[in-house]
Design a protein around this motif. Structure first.
Motif, short mmCIF file in Angstrom:
data_model
loop_
_atom_site.label_atom_id
_atom_site.label_comp_id
_atom_site.label_asym_id
_atom_site.label_seq_id
_atom_site.Cartn_x
_atom_site.Cartn_y
_atom_site.Cartn_z
N PRO A 84 0.64 -1.52 -0.01
CA PRO A 84 0.13 -0.34 0.60
C PRO A 84 0.87 1.60 0.11
O PRO A 84 -0.15 2.57 -0.43
N ALA A 85 1.98 1.19 0.29
CA ALA A 85 2.86 2.36 0.25
C ALA A 85 3.62 2.91 -0.82
O ALA A 85 3.35 3.75 -0.90
N VAL A 86 4.18 1.58 -1.43
CA VAL A 86 4.27 1.77 -3.30
C VAL A 86 3.33 2.58 -3.86
O VAL A 86 3.07 3.39 -4.34
N TRP A 87 1.41 1.37 -3.63
CA TRP A 87 0.74 2.03 -3.22
C TRP A 87 0.41 3.92 -4.18
O TRP A 87 0.13 4.25 -5.23
N ARG A 88 1.30 4.46 -2.93
CA ARG A 88 0.32 5.80 -2.42
C ARG A 88 1.34 6.28 -3.18
O ARG A 88 1.13 7.71 -2.86
N GLN A 89 2.67 6.02 -3.45
CA GLN A 89 3.47 6.83 -4.14
C GLN A 89 3.15 6.74 -5.27
O GLN A 89 3.69 8.03 -5.55
N MET A 90 2.71 6.02 -5.96
CA MET A 90 2.81 6.07 -7.59
C MET A 90 1.98 6.73 -7.11
O MET A 90 1.36 7.25 -9.03
N ALA A 91 0.54 7.26 -7.11
CA ALA A 91 0.14 8.56 -7.23
C ALA A 91 0.36 9.65 -6.77
O ALA A 91 0.12 10.46 -7.78
N GLU A 92 0.60 9.63 -5.42
CA GLU A 92 1.22 10.97 -4.88
C GLU A 92 2.70 11.51 -5.56
O GLU A 92 2.25 12.63 -5.68
N GLN A 93 3.52 10.48 -5.76
CA GLN A 93 4.63 10.84 -6.80
C GLN A 93 4.79 11.55 -7.90
O GLN A 93 4.75 12.25 -8.46
N LEU A 94 4.07 10.28 -8.71
CA LEU A 94 4.24 10.13 -9.67
C LEU A 94 2.99 10.11 -10.67
O LEU A 94 2.71 10.73 -12.09
N GLY A 95 1.92 10.50 -9.63
CA GLY A 95 0.89 10.67 -10.51
C GLY A 95 -0.20 9.30 -11.51
O GLY A 95 -0.32 9.59 -12.58
N GLU B 292 -11.15 16.74 -15.28
CA GLU B 292 -12.36 17.19 -14.33
C GLU B 292 -12.63 15.91 -13.52
O GLU B 292 -13.72 16.08 -12.72
N TYR B 293 -11.88 15.09 -13.64
CA TYR B 293 -12.13 13.81 -12.60
C TYR B 293 -10.91 13.37 -12.27
O TYR B 293 -10.95 12.70 -11.27
N GLY B 294 -10.31 14.34 -11.48
CA GLY B 294 -9.18 14.36 -10.85
C GLY B 294 -8.11 13.68 -11.24
O GLY B 294 -6.96 13.43 -10.91
N GLY B 295 -7.59 13.28 -13.38
CA GLY B 295 -6.74 12.94 -13.39
C GLY B 295 -5.98 13.83 -14.33
O GLY B 295 -6.65 15.41 -13.88
N SER B 296 -4.76 13.60 -15.07
CA SER B 296 -3.81 13.90 -15.23
C SER B 296 -4.06 14.45 -15.98
O SER B 296 -3.65 15.40 -17.32
N GLY B 297 -5.02 13.66 -17.54
CA GLY B 297 -5.70 14.00 -18.66
C GLY B 297 -4.74 13.51 -20.08
O GLY B 297 -4.37 14.08 -20.96
N PHE B 298 -3.58 12.35 -19.67
CA PHE B 298 -2.93 12.34 -20.45
C PHE B 298 -3.47 11.28 -21.49
O PHE B 298 -4.21 11.17 -21.05
N THR B 299 -2.63 10.95 -22.36
CA THR B 299 -3.42 9.69 -23.67
C THR B 299 -3.38 8.22 -23.29
O THR B 299 -2.13 7.92 -21.92
N TYR B 300 -4.07 7.77 -23.82
CA TYR B 300 -3.11 5.90 -23.91
C TYR B 300 -1.90 5.72 -24.15
O TYR B 300 -1.73 5.36 -23.76
N PRO C 289 -12.47 10.40 -9.45
CA PRO C 289 -11.29 10.74 -8.32
C PRO C 289 -10.50 10.51 -7.60
O PRO C 289 -9.41 10.70 -6.89
N GLY C 290 -10.73 9.27 -6.91
CA GLY C 290 -10.80 7.78 -5.34
C GLY C 290 -9.38 7.61 -6.18
O GLY C 290 -8.51 7.04 -6.11
N ILE C 291 -9.82 7.18 -7.55
CA ILE C 291 -9.13 5.77 -7.96
C ILE C 291 -7.30 7.09 -8.21
O ILE C 291 -6.25 6.49 -7.94
N ALA C 292 -8.09 7.67 -9.52
CA ALA C 292 -7.03 8.99 -9.43
C ALA C 292 -5.95 9.65 -8.04
O ALA C 292 -4.51 9.52 -8.36
N SER C 293 -6.66 9.82 -7.15
CA SER C 293 -5.41 10.00 -6.44
C SER C 293 -4.86 8.54 -5.40
O SER C 293 -4.54 8.67 -4.68
N GLY C 294 -5.52 7.28 -6.39
CA GLY C 294 -4.68 6.22 -4.97
C GLY C 294 -5.54 6.04 -4.18
O GLY C 294 -5.55 4.86 -3.66
N GLU C 295 -6.54 6.27 -3.81
CA GLU C 295 -7.21 6.05 -2.18
C GLU C 295 -8.05 4.98 -3.28
O GLU C 295 -8.63 3.97 -2.16
N THR C 296 -8.47 5.22 -4.19
CA THR C 296 -9.48 3.55 -4.77
C THR C 296 -8.88 2.40 -5.06
O THR C 296 -8.20 2.78 -6.27
#
Lengths: 371, 399
Positions: A41-52, A61-69, A113-120
């Motif tokens: 879980p700690a790495v999962w959080r870092q993936m979201a918080e440090q690297l997005g 608009e849903y909390g992500g950074s809008g890059f492409t596939y 938004p919860g998925i994007a933040s790493g919470e969900t």
């Protein structure tokens, strides 16, 4: 005409690779694969918080950074290379894609938004005991009573189904296949982690007994969404496979350069050299297919269904072949538990079967090009 | 990552399309495409067509303008090849001059050699053939034994070349000859240009397993050429020849894929027409063939991008050759399988295979010529993957 990653995309690759070299070395993969939850879980959080990473391809608009596939393909390739043990594929390639393409803006606003933040952590519960990835394979029923739905039956082979906080479930109502949102801790939901041959990707069996569920999108229109999601997920998986296949080639070539028999590095023998050359050919071809498919997925163009099946069929075969040859080139050491070759070999097989095997996708492709 | 063409490129495509629409008529159109440079069908018509191409400036498309070329970008060359294949225009006859010798002279030739030979290629008036392989120098090209010695102001050449495509039509041959028998075998070679129509050269057709004779043996018995017709300097022939092979392997992928795409579609059409495409195993094989030709396209686009960025496709071009040749053989085998017992019945006497039968038979050569699949795997293994070379016992002087 330009079939190459941009400098920014290459920079993303370097960042992710260096992060994963640090957080997901062989020792960590081995530690996590022995656990039931199968991730840190700690790495999962870092993936979201440090690297997005979780929010990378989720619209702003849903909390992500809008890059492409295409950026997602880069990330997944690196995760496949590092055998990252984390619910990224299930959360992003399956669940987030389903929610994003469900046409249900309320669900997007609630869940993305919860998925994007790493919470969900989320997943898609699609397959059942029949193991099928087509519409006919979905037999689970949803019952509507007084505007509320409940689910009964089972789902099988659900990626990270035992750890996901949100489970998107495909089930049938009188109107046909529909999508539902279920909380991981919902009452009436029994979750059992499966003991799997590939320990780096966790699966679970889910038993539903009157589980309260919330409809996502329009009732009876679930397959319209799932059809697209399966294509997008196939592209994502192809990218992972490419990363794993390249790593197998790297391992084989490195070993062939240093392992000496008959007074020569074994890589100087044509029997070994030619195997490596064939692996390179297939790995490079798999990259071409996966990257092209990534572009089609980014554009969501008419080519997507065909190239998704093409990439899944080709990259599955290429990865498995590379993983098998890697063991062969390593000889006895490659057969040991201690060596990493078997981890890739097992991941190659589980990935080959996930979302439908190459035979299934060649048949799909034949239909899609009008044969 | 973007697979769209820009406005200038689309304009170029329109120009090619318009020109082909206006000129590819009558007997030219009737001939159809297909075949390779050595296909004998309608030779005179193809030659006349090639001259039309030359007059319109389509030969030497990618050569620099200062040498009479059009200076077209690699993307434009790809577009030309694509439209050419789409229009089903006749197989080109000037491949060896335009694709191999021209670029070799531009890179290694003297100014006099360029002035003397490039215009003839651009007008399709002088045809060339390639004298590399010998009976004892196939994959081991540096083992050539054909000797060239200076006699006053002329080279005198004696020896034999083999698998020489178009030798019976060519006016000139570029040949790798041994000029210093005492030097290590890669170091005593020179790249010479010889006129074909002379008493010292005899061409004998070589009948191949397809029943036709596209290749020849070329015998040199004191054949002569001017002393200044050595390209890139005396005893520097290995480097020049490797350059030529680089051109050969470098851009072939651009037009190949389209021809294969058409052929793959004709196999699918055949299966559907004969009610074979409902069989699940046949469907698997058709899908697999189709995937193969798409992969070729994607690989080609990646190589093209690399070519644009770095100016060279690099040794990775070997993967392309390895891939398409194996794919085409499998397609030929599928064609036979679909035809069933009819695959045995020839289209005509004395030994006239139809298109499918020709693919099945002729594709056996494709994993051999321009560097066999085994040589390509060595190149990939050593130059791309950096695997150690095999100790080569024949490293010394030729034997």
């Amino acid at each position: 005409m330009n079939f190459a990653f941009s400098e920014e995309q290459e920079e993303l690759r370097r960042t992710v690779r260096s992060f994963l070299e640090d957080k997901s070395p062989s020792a960590e993969v081995r530690r996590l694969m022995e656990t039931e939850e199968g991730f840190d879980p700690a790495v999962w959080r870092q993936m979201a918080e440090q690297l997005g990473l979780q929010g990378l391809a989720i619209p702003e608009e849903y909390g992500g950074s809008g890059f492409t596939y295409v950026e997602l393909v880069v990330v997944l390739e690196e995760m496949g290379r590092a055998l990252l043990c984390a619910p990224y594929f299930s959360t992003i390639a399956l669940a987030a894609n389903t929610i994003l393409h469900s046409g249900d803006d309320a669900a997007r606003k609630e869940l993305l938004p919860g998925i994007a933040s790493g919470e969900t952590i989320a997943t898609l519960a699609f397959t059942e005991d029949n193991g099928r990835w087509d519409a006919e394979g979905i037999t689970m029923t949803a019952t509507k009573s007084g505007g509320a739905y409940t689910l009964d039956g089972h789902k099988m082979f659900v990626l990270d189904g035992h750890t996901a906080g949100v489970i998107v479930v495909a089930a049938r109502t009188g109107d046909g296949i529909s999508l539902f949102q279920v909380a991981g801790d919902a009452s009436g939901l029994g979750r059992t982690a499966l003991q799997t041959m590939d320990q780096t990707r966790k699966q679970a069996r889910l038993e539903f007994s009157g589980v309260p569920a919330k409809l996502i999108g329009a009732e009876g229109k679930g397959w319209d969404t799932l059809g697209r999601v399966l294509d997008l997920a196939a592209v994502a998986l192809a990218a992972e496979q490419v990363g794993g296949a390249q790593k197998c080639l790297d391992m084989a070539v490195d070993y062939a350069k240093v392992r000496v028999q008959f007074g020569r590095p074994i890589g100087s023998f044509q029997a070994i050299k030619h195997k490596c050359a064939d692996m390179l050919l297939e790995v490079e071809s798999a990259k071409s297919a996966a990257y092209y498919a990534g572009w089609a997925a980014a554009e969501l163009n008419d080519e997507l269904p065909v190239v998704a099946s093409l990439a899944k069929a080709y990259c599955s075969d290429a990865y498995f072949h590379a993983a098998a040859e890697n063991i062969q080139i390593h000889g006895g050491i490659g057969f040991t538990w201690e060596h990493d070759a078997h981890l890739y070999f097992k991941r190659a097989k589980s990935s080959e079967l996930l979302l439908g095997d190459p035979t299934y996708h060649r048949e799909l492709l034949a239909q899609r090009i009008g044969i | 990552m973007d697979f769209r063409f820009n406005q200038g490129e689309e304009g170029f495509r329109e120009e090619v399309r318009t020109w082909l629409g206006e000129h590819l008529r009558g007997e030219y159109a009737a001939l159809g495409g297909g075949g390779g440079p050595a296909d004998e069908r309608g030779w005179d018509v193809r030659l006349a067509w090639e001259k039309e191409l030359g007059q319109a400036g389509w030969i030497g498309l990618g050569w620099p303008k200062e040498y009479g070329g059009r200076g077209a970008s690699i993307v434009e060359q790809g577009i030309f090849n694509e439209e050419y294949a789409r229009a089903n225009a006749p197989a080109r006859t000037s491949f060896f001059g335009e694709g191999l010798l021209g670029p070799t002279l531009i890179a290694f030739g003297s100014e006099e050699q360029k002035q003397r030979f490039l215009p003839g290629i651009l007008r399709a008036e002088e045809l060339w053939c390639q004298g590399f392989s010998e009976p004892d120098a196939g994959s081991d090209l540096a083992n050539v034994k054909t000797r060239a010695t200076l006699d006053g102001d002329e080279w005198v050449v004696t020896g034999q070349k083999v698998w020489t495509t178009l030798a019976h039509h060519a006016h000139w041959i570029f040949a790798v000859c041994r000029t210093d028998p005492d030097a290590p075998k890669h170091k005593g070679l020179s790249f010479l240009l010889l006129p074909m129509k002379q008493p010292g050269i005899e061409v004998k057709p070589l009948k191949q397993l397809t029943g036709s004779a596209e290749f020849n043996e070329v015998f040199f018995d004191e054949a002569r050429t001017s002393a200044d017709l050595v390209v890139g300097g005396v005893n520097n022939g290995w480097k020049v020849a490797m350059g030529t092979l680089g051109f050969e392997r470098g851009t072939a992928f651009l037009s190949m894929q389209l021809r294969f795409d058409n052929e793959c579609q004709s196999v699918i059409d055949y299966a559907q027409k004969h009610d074979l495409a409902r069989d699940p195993l046949v469907r698997q094989k058709l899908a697999d063939a189709w995937i193969g030709v798409q992969i070729m396209k994607y690989n080609g686009l990646r190589t093209l991008t690399k070519l644009l960025a770095t100016g060279s496709p690099g040794p990775e071009a070997s993967t392309s050759k390895l891939y398409w040749s194996a794919w085409h053989q499998r397609l030929g085998e599928l064609e036979m399988e679909l035809m069933g017992p009819w695959s045995e019945v020839l289209a005509g006497a004395p030994y006239e295979p139809d298109d499918f039968q020709t693919t099945f038979l002729a594709s056996r050569a494709e994993t051999i010529y321009t560097g066999s699949s085994e040589i390509q795997r060595n190149i990939i293994g050593e130059q791309v993957l950096g695997l150690p070379r095999e100790p080569r016992p024949t490293e010394g002087t030729p034997r």
